[in-house]
Design an enzyme around this catalytic site. Structure first.
Site, mmCIF file in Angstrom:
data_model
loop_
_atom_site.group_PDB
_atom_site.id
_atom_site.type_symbol
_atom_site.label_atom_id
_atom_site.label_comp_id
_atom_site.label_asym_id
_atom_site.label_seq_id
_atom_site.Cartn_x
_atom_site.Cartn_y
_atom_site.Cartn_z
ATOM 1 N N LYS A 55 0.803 -1.235 0.000
ATOM 2 C CA LYS A 55 0.000 0.000 0.000
ATOM 3 C C LYS A 55 0.836 1.285 0.000
ATOM 4 O O LYS A 55 0.354 2.359 0.374
ATOM 5 C CB LYS A 55 -1.018 0.048 1.150
ATOM 6 C CG LYS A 55 -1.871 -1.176 1.319
ATOM 7 C CD LYS A 55 -2.335 -1.820 0.049
ATOM 8 C CE LYS A 55 -3.429 -1.039 -0.661
ATOM 9 N NZ LYS A 55 -3.772 -1.730 -1.948
ATOM 10 N N SER A 56 2.079 1.163 -0.472
ATOM 11 C CA SER A 56 2.960 2.344 -0.508
ATOM 12 C C SER A 56 3.084 2.944 -1.903
ATOM 13 O O SER A 56 3.784 3.944 -2.085
ATOM 14 C CB SER A 56 4.359 1.969 -0.014
ATOM 15 O OG SER A 56 4.305 1.454 1.277
ATOM 16 N N HIS A 79 7.652 -7.011 -2.242
ATOM 17 C CA HIS A 79 7.381 -6.543 -0.878
ATOM 18 C C HIS A 79 8.374 -7.203 0.103
ATOM 19 O O HIS A 79 8.240 -7.033 1.306
ATOM 20 C CB HIS A 79 5.971 -6.932 -0.435
ATOM 21 C CG HIS A 79 4.862 -6.268 -1.197
ATOM 22 N ND1 HIS A 79 4.867 -4.934 -1.517
ATOM 23 C CD2 HIS A 79 3.679 -6.755 -1.666
ATOM 24 C CE1 HIS A 79 3.742 -4.652 -2.161
ATOM 25 N NE2 HIS A 79 3.020 -5.726 -2.270
ATOM 26 N N SER A 108 -5.134 2.908 3.813
ATOM 27 C CA SER A 108 -5.232 2.276 2.499
ATOM 28 C C SER A 108 -5.400 0.762 2.660
ATOM 29 O O SER A 108 -6.240 0.130 2.016
ATOM 30 C CB SER A 108 -3.979 2.606 1.689
ATOM 31 O OG SER A 108 -4.039 2.038 0.417
ATOM 32 N N TYR A 141 6.185 8.350 -1.450
ATOM 33 C CA TYR A 141 4.869 8.470 -2.112
ATOM 34 C C TYR A 141 4.451 9.935 -2.098
ATOM 35 O O TYR A 141 3.909 10.455 -3.075
ATOM 36 C CB TYR A 141 3.876 7.601 -1.336
ATOM 37 C CG TYR A 141 2.444 7.675 -1.822
ATOM 38 C CD1 TYR A 141 1.956 6.775 -2.765
ATOM 39 C CD2 TYR A 141 1.562 8.634 -1.315
ATOM 40 C CE1 TYR A 141 0.631 6.832 -3.204
ATOM 41 C CE2 TYR A 141 0.240 8.702 -1.742
ATOM 42 C CZ TYR A 141 -0.214 7.807 -2.685
ATOM 43 O OH TYR A 141 -1.519 7.868 -3.115
ATOM 44 N N LYS A 169 -8.158 6.661 -3.326
ATOM 45 C CA LYS A 169 -8.174 8.132 -3.256
ATOM 46 C C LYS A 169 -6.901 8.736 -3.846
ATOM 47 O O LYS A 169 -6.933 9.805 -4.422
ATOM 48 C CB LYS A 169 -8.298 8.583 -1.799
ATOM 49 C CG LYS A 169 -9.707 8.529 -1.251
ATOM 50 C CD LYS A 169 -9.818 9.359 0.009
ATOM 51 C CE LYS A 169 -11.231 9.373 0.549
ATOM 52 N NZ LYS A 169 -11.314 10.054 1.847
ATOM 53 N N GLY A 170 -5.774 8.063 -3.607
ATOM 54 C CA GLY A 170 -4.511 8.541 -4.169
ATOM 55 C C GLY A 170 -4.071 9.887 -3.622
ATOM 56 O O GLY A 170 -3.507 10.703 -4.348
#
Ligand code: A3P
Length: 294
Positions: A46-47, A101, A131, A186, A251-252
């Site tokens: 989720k990164s 990962h 996230s 990110y 959503k980003g």
């Protein structure tokens, strides 16, 4: 509901979903022969993994959109540890791009002896938690996350995919890779994607023109990726990933944690993360307590 043991396998103390990982895939990953021109994007889940699956091929091929329009992200830049790799590895064009990962200590032996480069994408763990919470609701191959409060404790204790976030970050921060590794956040990518792409291009000795960098940034925007069926997981059946519950490209944004954490949860989370990072020589690029840089 299925139990955790049925859904996950334990590998060197970390949990991996059985749907996408097997003892064979892990053996295959550990035995993979890395080439000197391979590039690996490393992320804690989720990164921004699928973002890198979009950006990397374009940086490496000079902005040719063909692969991102014709090959699904999981085959275009496959996960090192997942079952899919064995099926597509022979089709990867050189220079190959992979994502993983894995923490540093699980990387294959040949990775260490090669000159393969690494781009490590780091994201504020508060936003990772949010996230991941939604991802666990939409992905049927993952355990139900419970309440946000319960999931927060699980995250801090590392009872989630790929273990503790802090262990992952520490492992790669301590990695003795010299100029083979580029750290990027990110948050930097959200703030100024062309600048982040420029850094990647320089790191990979690509020498891309400003025009190409802008083209790649436009193609890799949240909006464009959300509309790209090769990148938005819409090709995956609903009973596997249910985008009605939450889309993968959700959503980003930076700072959605503010809509989810209570002051008490924020204090507990910050304390837990800081405790794990005590004595480390690196500092995080964001302040966890305050809203600065989110
Ligand atoms: P959110 O759930 O906060 O929206 P991963 O690919 O490692 O699983 O990470 C998924 C996260 O990256 C999701 O975060 C997703 O929306 C975000 N993401 C993917 N592509 C993005 C893009 N082009 N711009 C911004 N965020 C993006």
């Amino acid at each position: 509901m299925s139990s955790s043991e049925e859904m996950y396998l334990q590998y060197h103390g970390i949990l991996l979903p059985r749907e996408t990982h097997s003892s064979e895939s892990l053996k295959f990953a550990r035995g993979l022969k890395f080439e000197d021109d391979d590039v690996v994007a490393v992320t804690y889940p989720k990164s921004g993994t699928i973002w890198m699956q979009e950006i990397l091929p374009l940086v490496l091929n000079g902005g040719d959109l063909t692969p991102v329009h014709t090959i699904a992200n999981w085959d275009r830049v496959p996960w090192l540890e997942e079952t899919r790799l064995a099926k597509v590895v022979d089709q990867l064009k050189s220079p190959r791009a992979l994502v993983t990962h894995f923490p540093y200590n699980l990387m294959p032996r040949s990775f260490h002896t090669s000159k393969a480069k690494v781009i490590y994408v780091m994201r504020n763990p508060k936003d990772i938690l949010v996230s991941s919470y939604y991802f666990h609701q939409m992905a049927t191959f993952l355990e139900d996350p419970g309440t946000f409060d319960e999931f927060l404790d699980k995250f801090l204790e590392g009872r989630v995919l790929f273990g503790k976030w802090t262990d992952h970050v520490k492992s790669w921060r301590r990695a003795e890779l010299g100029d083979r590794i580029l750290f990027i956040t990110y948050e930097d990518m959200v703030q100024d994607l062309p600048a982040a792409i420029r850094r990647m291009s320089d790191f990979l000795c690509r020498n891309l023109s400003e025009e190409v960098i802008q083209k790649i940034a436009e193609h890799c925007s949240f909006k464009t990726m959300k509309a790209n069926s090769m990148s938005n997981f819409s090709l995956v059946p609903k009973d596997y990933m249910d985008s009605d519950k939450s889309p993968f490209l959700r959503k980003g944004i930076v700072g959605d944690w503010k809509n989810h954490f209570s002051p008490e949860q924020l204090a507990r989370f910050t304390k837990g993360i800081h405790k794990e990072l005590e004595g480390e020589s690196f500092s995080l690029p964001w302040s966890l307590e305050t809203t600065s840089r989110e």
